[in-house]
Design a protein around this motif. Structure first.
Motif, PDB file in Angstrom:
ATOM      1  N   ASP A  14       6.761  61.586 -29.014  1.00 30.60           N
ATOM      2  CA  ASP A  14       5.331  60.834 -28.643  1.00 30.60           C
ATOM      3  C   ASP A  14       5.209  59.551 -27.934  1.00 30.60           C
ATOM      4  O   ASP A  14       4.346  58.882 -27.795  1.00 30.60           O
ATOM      5  N   ILE A  15       6.229  59.635 -26.886  1.00 26.40           N
ATOM      6  CA  ILE A  15       6.439  58.317 -26.371  1.00 26.40           C
ATOM      7  C   ILE A  15       5.215  58.007 -25.242  1.00 26.40           C
ATOM      8  O   ILE A  15       4.823  57.122 -24.846  1.00 26.40           O
ATOM      9  N   TRP A  16       4.593  59.212 -25.035  1.00 26.41           N
ATOM     10  CA  TRP A  16       3.420  59.063 -24.127  1.00 26.41           C
ATOM     11  C   TRP A  16       2.398  58.314 -24.901  1.00 26.41           C
ATOM     12  O   TRP A  16       1.514  57.398 -24.058  1.00 26.41           O
ATOM     13  N   LEU A  17       2.219  58.128 -25.945  1.00 28.71           N
ATOM     14  CA  LEU A  17       1.269  57.198 -26.731  1.00 28.71           C
ATOM     15  C   LEU A  17       1.524  55.795 -26.274  1.00 28.71           C
ATOM     16  O   LEU A  17       0.401  54.795 -26.439  1.00 28.71           O
ATOM     17  N   ASN A  18       2.768  55.486 -26.226  1.00 31.98           N
ATOM     18  CA  ASN A  18       3.409  54.099 -25.770  1.00 31.98           C
ATOM     19  C   ASN A  18       2.946  53.844 -24.291  1.00 31.98           C
ATOM     20  O   ASN A  18       2.064  52.903 -24.021  1.00 31.98           O
ATOM     21  N   GLU A  19       3.596  54.732 -23.390  1.00 30.40           N
ATOM     22  CA  GLU A  19       3.323  54.387 -22.038  1.00 30.40           C
ATOM     23  C   GLU A  19       2.085  54.736 -21.483  1.00 30.40           C
ATOM     24  O   GLU A  19       1.889  54.294 -20.350  1.00 30.40           O
ATOM     25  N   GLY A  20       1.729  55.888 -21.936  1.00 28.35           N
ATOM     26  CA  GLY A  20       0.260  56.221 -21.362  1.00 28.35           C
ATOM     27  C   GLY A  20      -0.848  54.965 -21.605  1.00 28.35           C
ATOM     28  O   GLY A  20      -1.659  54.790 -20.752  1.00 28.35           O
TER      29      GLY A  20
END
Ligand code: ARG
Ligand code: ZN
Length: 482
Positions: A354-360
């Motif tokens: 789910d890292i895109w929720l951080n980096e996005g």
């Protein structure tokens, strides 16, 4: 007291192989024959079941607080980059199942004693896991204090992609940045974002050096040529966001316009050009705090600030309440790491996929700040991403499942941000910014998944968005219509 039937052991599928491994270490107890009501005390799993990092975190425990008492000696001048670290970690935890043993993540350092509930206990250690066998066994719901004495030689650890992380020994101290699974290189941890805890630190270093951790500085004491730095970080925090960076830092403290105490730690040895850029960028911290509070809601933690080290891990990290920068803090990166305090630190990924929720979100935050400052607009930044040719491998990354080697890939950042901008176009500004605030309010203090984000986007906007998110997050191709 009525005999209690044990709850069935719940094991996430992905952790099954890990369980087999840990069963070898500590076989599950069987109910005594003729005494079927005896609770069945089993081992906690060696991981929480994150498919990208199967051994990250530990089953059966919920850590409430880590008190980390560290004693560190950096390398002598001109010597190889290794240091000596001795630690005593006092960990308050609750058993979440009947436990005959439980694990903590610890790598590269050796435990010499483990005390549970005031008594020394049997334990074993392999290269990744510390296995503790408390007696009496721990009943589900029981809270206990675990004290691990450990230590060893520190090096410059690397993540699976070969990037420096964890306790990275430097010439004058250490840079300590743990994303995603580097925390066990300096303390025994339940190293997964799904187990947040409060922290306190007592870090003893040679006099003249400064140890910088999360939260608020409680003071420092010097005796016999060594200084102990005391820090308190009461906000729930994932282990990858903890730090205890050591170096030749100048501390500066002030209060931002929104009332947040700021503590910056700037390496005395930055080159002049980087020092000037850093000072100019960090001077915008107060204004940025207000900017992101307007969009994401109140700043979630008791303090903020930056650490800028003159050595480099090759990236910056949103260390909770004290973002870390390598050699220089540039304005865009300062905005990026600050926005992570809401997006990533307060609301953290449920799984590393789910890292895109951080980096996005953090990349989109840079776009918003840039537009506000009269530079590129968010739409222009979005068009720049869309200008990447369809046959570029950039578009092959499945943003919601980039794989363990893809969690910091360009697509996670830039296609992640583009997804948010496209969503804003799809549901309108009012719904989009209501979504941002609701996301933080609803999931702050814990973790959330991509499915949670899709569900909340749909409920806030009243729109059916499955097809939209499939195109942006799941298809390994460039979006053409959505
Ligand atoms: N979350 C950091 C950022 O975007 C990047 C961390 C990279 N970590 C790593 N082990 N390569 O600011
Ligand atoms: Zn980031």
């Amino acid at each position: 007291m009525p005999a209690r039937r044990p709850a069935p052991l719940k094991i996430p599928l992905a952790a099954a192989s890990v369980l087999v491994a840990s069963l070898c270490i500590a076989p599950a107890a069987h109910a005594a024959p003729g005494n079927p009501g005896t609770p069945r005390y089993g081992p906690g799993t060696a991981g929480v079941g994150d498919p990208y990092f199967p051994l990250a975190g530990n089953g059966g425990i919920d850590v409430l607080h880590y008190d980390l008492d560290l004693d560190y000696t950096p390398p002598a001048a001109g010597a190889p980059l290794t240091g000596e670290l001795q630690g005593v970690a006092t960990i308050d935890l609750v058993a979440t199942q009947d436990l005959r043993s439980f694990n903590l993540d610890l790598r590269g350092l050796t435990a010499t004693q483990v005390v549970v509930g005031g008594k020394a206990m049997a334990f074993s250690q392999d290269d990744k896991e510390l296995v503790v066998s408390p007696r009496p066994k721990l009943k589900a719901g029981a809270q206990t204090e675990v004290v691990v004495t450990y230590g060893g030689t520190t090096t410059r650890p690397e993540d699976i992609e070969g990037a420096l992380y964890g306790w990275v020994t430097t010439a004058d101290g250490a840079m300590v940045v743990n994303e995603p699974d580097g925390a066990p290189t300096w303390f025994p941890a339940n190293d997964h974002p799904t187990d947040k805890a409060s922290y306190s630190f007592e870090i003893t270093v040679p006099e003249g050096l400064v140890a910088v951790a999360n939260g608020l500085l409680q003071g420092s004491e010097t005796s016999a040529g060594r200084t102990t730095w005391l820090w308190d970080a009461p906000d729930p925090m994932a282990a990858y966001l903890a730090t205890a960076t050591v170096g030749d830092f100048a501390l500066s403290q002030y209060t931002a316009a929104n009332g947040t105490p700021i503590i910056d730690a700037i390496d005395a040895d930055l080159i002049p050009e980087n020092r000037d850029i850093t000072n100019a960028s960090l001077a915008l911290t107060g204004e940025m705090l207000t900017f992101f509070e307007e969009r994401y809601g109140p700043y979630p933690f008791i303090a903020y600030g930056a650490i800028v080290d003159d050595d480099s891990v090759g990236y910056a990290l949103e260390t909770q309440t004290r973002s870390f920068f390598s050699r220089v803090a540039r304005e865009g990166t300062v905005a990026h790491e600050l926005s992570h305090q809401w997006m990533g630190n307060h609301v953290s990924p449920e799984r590393w996929s789910d890292i895109w929720l951080n980096e996005g979100w953090a990349t989109y935050s840079e776009w918003l700040w840039s537009e506000d400052q009269g530079r590129a607009t968010a739409e222009e930044s979005f068009q720049e991403v869309l200008a990447i040719p369809a046959d570029d491998e950039f578009w092959e990354t499945v943003v919601r499942d980039p794989g363990p080697f893809g969690i910091f890939s360009g697509a996670v950042y830039d296609r992640g941000a583009a997804t948010l901008h496209a969503l804003r176009g799809e549901i309108g500004d009012d719904a989009f910014f209501a979504l941002a605030k609701t996301w933080v309010a609803e999931f702050g203090g814990g973790t959330a998944s991509t499915d949670d984000f899709i569900a909340l986007s749909e409920s806030v906007s009243g729109q059916q968005l499955d097809a939209f998110f499939d195109v942006w997050l799941a298809a390994p191709t460039k979006p053409v219509s959505w």
